[in-house]
Motif scaffolding. Structure first.
Motif, short mmCIF file in Angstrom:
data_model
loop_
_atom_site.label_atom_id
_atom_site.label_comp_id
_atom_site.label_asym_id
_atom_site.label_seq_id
_atom_site.Cartn_x
_atom_site.Cartn_y
_atom_site.Cartn_z
N LEU A 1 8.57 10.09 3.55
CA LEU A 1 8.85 9.51 2.23
C LEU A 1 8.71 7.99 2.27
CD1 LEU A 1 9.81 9.71 -0.70
CD2 LEU A 1 12.17 9.74 0.15
N TYR A 2 9.22 7.39 3.34
CA TYR A 2 9.09 5.93 3.49
C TYR A 2 7.62 5.53 3.64
CZ TYR A 2 9.14 1.40 5.84
OH TYR A 2 8.89 0.10 6.19
N THR A 3 6.88 6.27 4.45
CA THR A 3 5.47 5.94 4.70
C THR A 3 4.64 6.07 3.43
OG1 THR A 3 5.68 6.71 6.99
CG2 THR A 3 3.46 6.50 6.09
N LEU A 4 4.85 7.15 2.66
CA LEU A 4 4.08 7.33 1.44
C LEU A 4 4.44 6.29 0.38
CD1 LEU A 4 3.72 11.18 0.83
CD2 LEU A 4 1.97 9.53 1.43
N SER A 5 5.71 5.92 0.30
CA SER A 5 6.12 4.90 -0.66
C SER A 5 5.45 3.56 -0.33
CB SER A 5 7.64 4.74 -0.65
OG SER A 5 8.27 5.95 -0.96
N LEU A 6 5.41 3.22 0.96
CA LEU A 6 4.74 2.00 1.38
C LEU A 6 3.24 2.09 1.12
CD1 LEU A 6 5.43 -0.72 2.69
CD2 LEU A 6 4.89 0.32 4.91
N PHE A 7 2.70 3.28 1.29
CA PHE A 7 1.27 3.51 1.02
C PHE A 7 0.95 3.29 -0.45
CE2 PHE A 7 -1.93 6.63 -0.41
CZ PHE A 7 -3.04 6.15 0.27
N ARG A 8 1.83 3.74 -1.35
CA ARG A 8 1.61 3.53 -2.79
C ARG A 8 1.48 2.04 -3.10
NH1 ARG A 8 0.27 8.30 -2.99
NH2 ARG A 8 1.85 9.93 -2.91
N LEU A 9 2.37 1.24 -2.53
CA LEU A 9 2.35 -0.19 -2.82
C LEU A 9 1.13 -0.87 -2.21
CD1 LEU A 9 6.13 -0.88 -2.19
CD2 LEU A 9 4.98 -0.86 -4.40
N ASN A 10 0.76 -0.47 -1.00
CA ASN A 10 -0.39 -1.10 -0.36
C ASN A 10 -1.69 -0.77 -1.08
OD1 ASN A 10 1.18 -2.27 1.64
ND2 ASN A 10 0.99 -0.52 3.01
N VAL A 11 -1.83 0.48 -1.51
CA VAL A 11 -3.05 0.88 -2.21
C VAL A 11 -3.12 0.23 -3.58
CG1 VAL A 11 -4.24 2.84 -3.26
CG2 VAL A 11 -3.34 3.03 -0.95
N ARG A 12 -1.97 0.11 -4.25
CA ARG A 12 -1.96 -0.45 -5.60
C ARG A 12 -2.44 -1.90 -5.62
NH1 ARG A 12 3.58 0.20 -8.78
NH2 ARG A 12 3.04 2.37 -8.28
N TYR A 13 -2.07 -2.65 -4.61
CA TYR A 13 -2.42 -4.08 -4.61
C TYR A 13 -3.45 -4.44 -3.54
CZ TYR A 13 1.87 -4.04 -7.31
OH TYR A 13 2.83 -3.75 -8.25
N LYS A 14 -4.12 -3.43 -2.98
CA LYS A 14 -5.13 -3.69 -1.96
C LYS A 14 -6.35 -4.36 -2.61
CE LYS A 14 -7.77 -1.39 1.68
NZ LYS A 14 -8.13 -0.09 2.30
N GLN A 15 -6.90 -5.35 -1.90
CA GLN A 15 -8.07 -6.10 -2.36
C GLN A 15 -7.85 -6.70 -3.75
OE1 GLN A 15 -11.31 -3.30 -1.98
NE2 GLN A 15 -11.64 -3.82 0.18
N SER A 16 -6.62 -7.11 -4.00
CA SER A 16 -6.29 -7.77 -5.26
C SER A 16 -6.02 -9.25 -5.00
CB SER A 16 -5.06 -7.12 -5.90
OG SER A 16 -4.62 -7.84 -7.01
N ALA A 17 -6.66 -10.10 -5.78
CA ALA A 17 -6.50 -11.54 -5.57
C ALA A 17 -5.06 -11.99 -5.83
CB ALA A 17 -7.47 -12.31 -6.46
#
Length: 313
Positions: free
Chosen positions: A68-84
């Motif tokens: 659950l912790y890993t997937l929650s962190l994954f959501r945040l990383n993917v959402r703002y990945k390659q974002s200026a």
């Protein structure tokens, strides 16, 4: 002439009277057997709707807390990945909506705010609403976005919608810093009543989790839910006191109006943060009672639908 490898391997396999087959006693095969014995086997039973599945599901969920912790962190990383702008986007959405509503409801028309500047008035309600609506809109489609994950391995399926809830809660905390800056700019004092915001958000998160669990399970079978949810949330937003105050609702209709827990919780959040007053404890207790009743039912329904999700997704 050398013996073929297939014959050598076959000669090393002996069948015992009990019907078991022994393999060469090497380090690799011994380690493989040891891992097989230690590996837990999950038996997925036919779907049943029972409240007894709640305790079993919660125990299993606790065992997968790291996922659950890993997937929650994954959501945040993917959402703002390659974002200026990166994590700044968590505050830009409520800021943009605040600017639009401020222009409309201060230039085009007038909304009674009780003397509170309209930007901070509407921003204080947008924060809990965006947290609630983004959790539902993302979690409802969460399961159908990962069909391969659901069909190839077992894990508690509720981890997927709950991970969206945790990610939205993180965005809420980031945007709350902007709210604090707005309050300082407009010289709105911070009082100890601000601590009441914590149980209010906890209750709102519980209600969002109940809706997300229920509709994400329904979405697996009927994709109409995901298509209709954005429209329903847009309509829902104007039925709760986000861009207007509770005082704008006629007194004779307020009792019916506050039957919606989201309306009561958003108004309570604005009351404790902006007005520096205590919340209406009757409304807060009513909302808490609804959450206590709906969360177990939604979770039991989700767990009863879990055994067939991989078959119909």
């Amino acid at each position: 002439m050398s013996t073929p490898p297939e014959i050598v391997v076959a000669s090393q396999v002996t069948t015992h009277a009990a019907g078991t087959v022994s393999r060469p006693n090497t380090w690799e095969t011994s380690a493989d057997f040891e891992r097989t014995r230690e590996r837990a086997i999950k038996v997925i039973h036919p779907p049943t709707f029972s409240l007894s599945t709640i305790s079993t599901g919660l125990r299993t969920l606790a065992q997968y807390s790291d996922l659950l912790y890993t997937l929650s962190l994954f959501r945040l990383n993917v959402r703002y990945k390659q974002s200026a702008l990166g994590w700044t986007w968590a505050a830009l959405q409520p800021l943009a909506l605040m600017g639009i509503y401020t222009i409309i409801f201060t230039r085009v028309t007038t909304i009674a705010t009780g003397g509170t500047p309209y930007p901070v008035f509407v921003f204080s309600a947008l924060l809990p609403w965006i947290f609630f609506s983004s959790t539902i809109s993302n979690a409802v489609n969460g399961l159908v976005l990962y069909p391969n994950l659901l069909t190839k391995m077992y894990f508690p399926r509720e981890i997927i919608p709950l991970s969206y809830l945790i990610a939205s809660l993180t965005d809420f905390c980031i945007a709350s810093i902007i709210l604090g800056g707005l309050m300082m700019h407009y010289k709105i004092p911070l009082t100890w009543h601000l601590l009441y915001a914590v149980p209010i958000i906890v209750i709102l998160a519980g209600f969002a989790a109940a809706i997300a669990l229920f509709f994400s399970a329904v979405q697996v079978r009927f994709r109409d839910v995901g298509l209709a949810m954005p429209f329903l949330l847009q309509v829902w937003m104007f039925t709760v006191p986000v861009v207007y105050s509770l005082q704008a609702v006629p007194v004779r209709l307020r009792g019916l109006y506050l039957l919606d827990p989201v309306a009561g919780l958003i108004e309570s959040f604005r009351r404790v943060v902006i007005d520096g007053a205590t919340p209406d404890f009757r409304t807060l207790a009513f909302c808490g009672a609804i959450v206590v009743a709906t969360v177990p039912l939604a979770y039991a329904f989700f767990k009863s639908s879990e055994p067939t999700m991989a078959d119909v997704i």
